[in-house]
Motif scaffolding. Structure first.
Motif, PDB file in Angstrom:
ATOM      1  N   ASN A   1      63.235 -58.599   4.236  1.00  0.00           N
ATOM      2  CA  ASN A   1      62.011 -59.087   4.860  1.00  0.00           C
ATOM      3  C   ASN A   1      62.319 -60.076   5.983  1.00  0.00           C
ATOM      4  N   LEU A   2      63.287 -60.966   5.752  1.00  0.00           N
ATOM      5  CA  LEU A   2      63.676 -61.911   6.807  1.00  0.00           C
ATOM      6  C   LEU A   2      64.181 -61.171   8.033  1.00  0.00           C
ATOM      7  N   GLN A   3      64.939 -60.102   7.817  1.00  0.00           N
ATOM      8  CA  GLN A   3      65.486 -59.342   8.937  1.00  0.00           C
ATOM      9  C   GLN A   3      64.393 -58.581   9.685  1.00  0.00           C
ATOM     10  N   LEU A   4      63.497 -57.935   8.950  1.00  0.00           N
ATOM     11  CA  LEU A   4      62.456 -57.134   9.590  1.00  0.00           C
ATOM     12  C   LEU A   4      61.433 -57.982  10.327  1.00  0.00           C
ATOM     13  N   THR A   5      61.153 -59.175   9.809  1.00  0.00           N
ATOM     14  CA  THR A   5      60.150 -60.043  10.430  1.00  0.00           C
ATOM     15  C   THR A   5      60.744 -61.002  11.455  1.00  0.00           C
ATOM     16  N   GLY A   6      62.057 -61.003  11.604  1.00  0.00           N
ATOM     17  CA  GLY A   6      62.698 -61.908  12.546  1.00  0.00           C
ATOM     18  C   GLY A   6      62.849 -63.325  12.033  1.00  0.00           C
ATOM     19  N   GLY A   7      62.676 -63.528  10.720  1.00  0.00           N
ATOM     20  CA  GLY A   7      62.806 -64.861  10.160  1.00  0.00           C
ATOM     21  C   GLY A   7      64.224 -65.396  10.175  1.00  0.00           C
ATOM     22  N   ALA A   8      65.204 -64.500  10.114  1.00  0.00           N
ATOM     23  CA  ALA A   8      66.615 -64.883  10.149  1.00  0.00           C
ATOM     24  C   ALA A   8      67.440 -63.629  10.409  1.00  0.00           C
ATOM     25  N   ASP A   9      68.603 -63.829  11.026  1.00  0.00           N
ATOM     26  CA  ASP A   9      69.490 -62.704  11.321  1.00  0.00           C
ATOM     27  C   ASP A   9      70.489 -62.548  10.170  1.00  0.00           C
ATOM     28  N   ILE A  10      70.006 -62.010   9.060  1.00  0.00           N
ATOM     29  CA  ILE A  10      70.874 -61.826   7.902  1.00  0.00           C
ATOM     30  C   ILE A  10      71.901 -60.736   8.175  1.00  0.00           C
ATOM     31  N   ALA A  11      71.503 -59.702   8.911  1.00  0.00           N
ATOM     32  CA  ALA A  11      72.428 -58.618   9.232  1.00  0.00           C
ATOM     33  C   ALA A  11      73.627 -59.138  10.017  1.00  0.00           C
ATOM     34  N   GLY A  12      73.378 -60.055  10.957  1.00  0.00           N
ATOM     35  CA  GLY A  12      74.482 -60.634  11.717  1.00  0.00           C
ATOM     36  C   GLY A  12      75.420 -61.434  10.837  1.00  0.00           C
ATOM     37  N   ALA A  13      74.845 -62.174   9.882  1.00  0.00           N
ATOM     38  CA  ALA A  13      75.669 -62.958   8.965  1.00  0.00           C
ATOM     39  C   ALA A  13      76.524 -62.059   8.096  1.00  0.00           C
ATOM     40  N   VAL A  14      75.942 -60.947   7.627  1.00  0.00           N
ATOM     41  CA  VAL A  14      76.693 -60.015   6.789  1.00  0.00           C
ATOM     42  C   VAL A  14      77.810 -59.357   7.582  1.00  0.00           C
ATOM     43  N   ALA A  15      77.524 -59.027   8.856  1.00  0.00           N
ATOM     44  CA  ALA A  15      78.546 -58.405   9.693  1.00  0.00           C
ATOM     45  C   ALA A  15      79.748 -59.327   9.877  1.00  0.00           C
ATOM     46  N   GLU A  16      79.500 -60.628   9.937  1.00  0.00           N
ATOM     47  CA  GLU A  16      80.592 -61.582  10.088  1.00  0.00           C
ATOM     48  C   GLU A  16      81.331 -61.806   8.780  1.00  0.00           C
ATOM     49  N   SER A  17      80.592 -61.879   7.669  1.00  0.00           N
ATOM     50  CA  SER A  17      81.220 -62.176   6.381  1.00  0.00           C
ATOM     51  C   SER A  17      80.270 -61.839   5.248  1.00  0.00           C
ATOM     52  N   GLN A  18      80.633 -60.859   4.417  1.00  0.00           N
ATOM     53  CA  GLN A  18      79.793 -60.503   3.283  1.00  0.00           C
ATOM     54  C   GLN A  18      79.581 -61.675   2.315  1.00  0.00           C
ATOM     55  N   PRO A  19      80.609 -62.489   2.020  1.00  0.00           N
ATOM     56  CA  PRO A  19      80.390 -63.608   1.096  1.00  0.00           C
ATOM     57  C   PRO A  19      79.337 -64.605   1.563  1.00  0.00           C
ATOM     58  N   ALA A  20      79.058 -64.624   2.888  1.00  0.00           N
ATOM     59  CA  ALA A  20      78.094 -65.585   3.425  1.00  0.00           C
ATOM     60  C   ALA A  20      76.657 -65.102   3.327  1.00  0.00           C
ATOM     61  N   ALA A  21      76.447 -63.838   2.932  1.00  0.00           N
ATOM     62  CA  ALA A  21      75.118 -63.246   2.977  1.00  0.00           C
ATOM     63  C   ALA A  21      74.110 -64.016   2.129  1.00  0.00           C
ATOM     64  N   LEU A  22      74.481 -64.360   0.914  1.00  0.00           N
ATOM     65  CA  LEU A  22      73.557 -65.059   0.021  1.00  0.00           C
ATOM     66  C   LEU A  22      73.157 -66.416   0.590  1.00  0.00           C
ATOM     67  N   PHE A  23      74.118 -67.173   1.098  1.00  0.00           N
ATOM     68  CA  PHE A  23      73.826 -68.516   1.591  1.00  0.00           C
ATOM     69  C   PHE A  23      73.011 -68.467   2.882  1.00  0.00           C
ATOM     70  N   SER A  24      73.207 -67.429   3.690  1.00  0.00           N
ATOM     71  CA  SER A  24      72.383 -67.272   4.889  1.00  0.00           C
ATOM     72  C   SER A  24      70.928 -67.014   4.509  1.00  0.00           C
ATOM     73  N   THR A  25      70.705 -66.279   3.442  1.00  0.00           N
ATOM     74  CA  THR A  25      69.342 -66.017   2.972  1.00  0.00           C
ATOM     75  C   THR A  25      68.712 -67.286   2.411  1.00  0.00           C
ATOM     76  N   LEU A  26      69.455 -68.019   1.597  1.00  0.00           N
ATOM     77  CA  LEU A  26      68.922 -69.244   1.007  1.00  0.00           C
ATOM     78  C   LEU A  26      68.601 -70.290   2.062  1.00  0.00           C
ATOM     79  N   SER A  27      69.358 -70.316   3.147  1.00  0.00           N
ATOM     80  CA  SER A  27      69.150 -71.328   4.186  1.00  0.00           C
ATOM     81  C   SER A  27      67.841 -71.136   4.937  1.00  0.00           C
TER      82      SER A  27
END
Length: 548
Positions: free
Chosen positions: A375-401
């Motif tokens: 939902n964050l990615q589709l609505t433009g709330g955060a670039d979670i896809a970019g964070a995952v592309a850089e580092s999978q371990p960071a995905a959860l913390f990017s969402t929580l932030s």
């Protein structure tokens, strides 16, 4: 009466497994670049392309076999004497099953997997980063974490519980092959099976510990500015510290402490999910859960038979085959746990509970975490896809932030991963101690320490081998490689276990007779669990004193 299991070490099983494990660790320490090259050449150039179909076909076979046992005439057979009641109440049993269904893997992949599939939909099934891609991503996340893995665990747990509690056999994987091998299970053939089980547990656990260390790394970077995606050295330090913690936990014998860790894991996980469900896109999460579940059930069979030859080979090899191998490598550990808490259940109760309850947990977990990130990615709330592309371990913390109290929720996530690390590795070390101690449920402390050290060392070596190639993605690939390597021979053990269990069940008329079946004469007096007649005489108070 049968004699209790010997507390002595099985010298053949222990020393062969220990020496080979030590050689692997030494190889990684002194020739890390060579180890990394072998991973690539043997696994991804030979094993996966040539034998990936074995993992695909067998995993669906385990699911089909489990369902068959549950709804066939064998479903009425109890894992114990015919008149024995369940050791634990249903509510407690379900709660412990919920705990077993949670772990480092769900923390690591809860956001990373749906977002990765959304960016690169399997087999080009949808346009990347669209709602259609999000739907496909969630269906495959459900596919990898629901029925199939828990069917694998169900096969192992059912076989152990049946032969131990109903047939009075020692708590060893090898003795479950008695219907096929006869007394040869006490010779080289049986010892080989137990050694392979130790390897599968060791390297499957090492994969989880390595992923957990990488995720803790990212959390430390978010909260304190240390670590980061390429700080493999710090991840190895994390492994060392947490390895010491779970070794102390494993040898302390303080079962209340272990139980407290498990309960804390469950409470913190529920709180994290509830927080995101309330402050996040609640309606979107509910819609995602319902629609993705329907899509998963509708496409279950086609997804189950998709191989690398006619589909997206990179996806099938890097995701589906890795997952099936990872679950197979965890089968001895998780299967033993499930067996221990399922005494007195019928086969039908066991299969339905083991497969459905944890699957429900996985569906909810991915709907909340994955749905929130999508939902964050589709609505433009955060670039979670970019964070995952850089580092999978960071995905959860990017969402929580992206939500309030991100510092607190990130800290909770780090604590959860650490506790899952400690409790999971603790139990795995004890299981390996049991396998190398003739099935004794209380193996000697020094044996548990040895396997704990090897588990932590194997995780660190895999990260080191990946670091040689220069990125955290390479480290994750190395962890995936060792899981596939350890599971490759053990998948044959699980297939054989199905035939052995079926042969034993055909000779067991179960509740259709007045007398409970006699245990195999070949194993009478060899140690292990009491015979079914003896177990049924145990008082409820005595059963209550036993805890997992």
């Amino acid at each position: 009466m049968q004699r209790p299991a010997s507390p002595r070490i099985d010298s053949t099983v222990f020393w062969v497994a220990a020496v080979l494990s030590a050689l692997f660790v030494a190889w990684g320490v002194f020739f890390a670049d060579s180890l990394a090259a072998v991973f690539d050449a043997v696994l991804f150039d030979f094993l996966v392309p040539s034998f990936g179909w074995v993992f695909i076909l067998s995993s669906f076979g385990f699911l089909a076999f489990s369902v068959y046992l549950a709804f066939s005439r064998y479903g009425r057979i109890r894992l114990g004497a015919d008149d024995e009641q369940p050791e634990f109440r249903t509510v407690s049993w379900v709660a412990m099953m919920f705990s077993a269904g949670m772990g480092i893997g769900l923390m690591f992949f809860g956001v990373a997997e749906p977002m990765t599939h959304m960016g690169t939909p399997p087999a080009g099934a949808a346009e990347p980063n669209t709602r259609g891609a999000a739907q496909v991503a969630m269906e495959y996340s459900y596919f990898h974490w629901a029925f199939h893995p828990w069917a694998i665990y169900a096969i192992m747990g059912l076989a152990l519980a049946y032969f131990c509690f109903r047939r009075g056999m020692p708590n060893l994987i090898s003795t479950a092959f008695h219907p096929l091998l006869g007394d040869r299970v006490y010779g080289p053939a049986g010892k080989t099976i137990d050694i392979l089980a130790i390897f599968a547990t060791l390297f499957g656990s090492a994969t989880s510990l390595g992923l957990g260390a990488l995720q803790i790394n990212e959390g430390l970077d978010v909260l304190f500015g240390v670590g980061g995606r390429d700080a493999v050295g710090l991840a190895i330090v994390v492994i060392v510290v947490l390895t010491l913690c779970f070794i102390l936990s494993a040898v302390s014998g303080v079962h209340r402490g272990i139980q407290w860790l498990s309960n804390t894991n469950m409470v913190l996980a529920v709180l994290l999910l509830f927080f995101l469900f309330v402050v996040g896109p609640t309606v979107f999460i509910l819609d995602t859960f319902v629609q993705s579940l329907g899509g998963y059930l509708a496409n279950l069979v086609p997804m189950s038979f998709r191989t690398a030859s006619y589909g997206d080979s990179e996806f099938v090899s890097g995701w589906t085959i890795f997952y099936w191998a990872w679950w197979i490598s965890w089968a001895p550990f998780v299967g033993t746990f499930i067996a221990r808490i399922s005494r007195g259940r019928t086969i039908r109760e066991f299969v339905v509970g083991v497969i459905l309850v944890p699957s429900l947990v996985s569906w909810v977990w991915f709907a909340v975490l994955g749905g929130t990130a999508i939902n964050l990615q589709l609505t433009g709330g955060a670039d979670i896809a970019g964070a995952v592309a850089e580092s999978q371990p960071a995905a959860l913390f990017s969402t929580l932030s992206a939500f309030p109290l991100s510092g607190l929720t990130s800290l909770i996530a780090i604590i959860l991963v650490a506790l899952f690390f400690i409790s999971g590795a603790d139990a795995a070390s004890v299981v390996m101690g049991m396998l190398s101690s003739k099935g004794n449920i209380n193996p000697r402390a020094w044996a548990v320490v040895v396997w704990g050290v090897f588990t932590g060392a194997a995780a660190a070596i895999c990260l080191l081998a990946g670091a040689i190639q220069g990125s955290v993605d390479a480290a994750i690939t190395a962890l995936q490689s060792v899981a596939i390597a350890s599971a490759a021979p053990f998948v044959l053990i699980l297939i054989g276990l199905c035939f052995s269990l079926l042969k034993a069940l055909r000779a067991d008329r179960g509740p259709d007779t007045l007398a409970a079946p006699e245990p195999d004469r070949a194993i009478s007096g060899t140690g292990g669990a009491p015979a079914p007649q003896q177990m049924s005489a145990e008082s409820p108070q005595e059963r209550d004193r036993r805890r997992i």
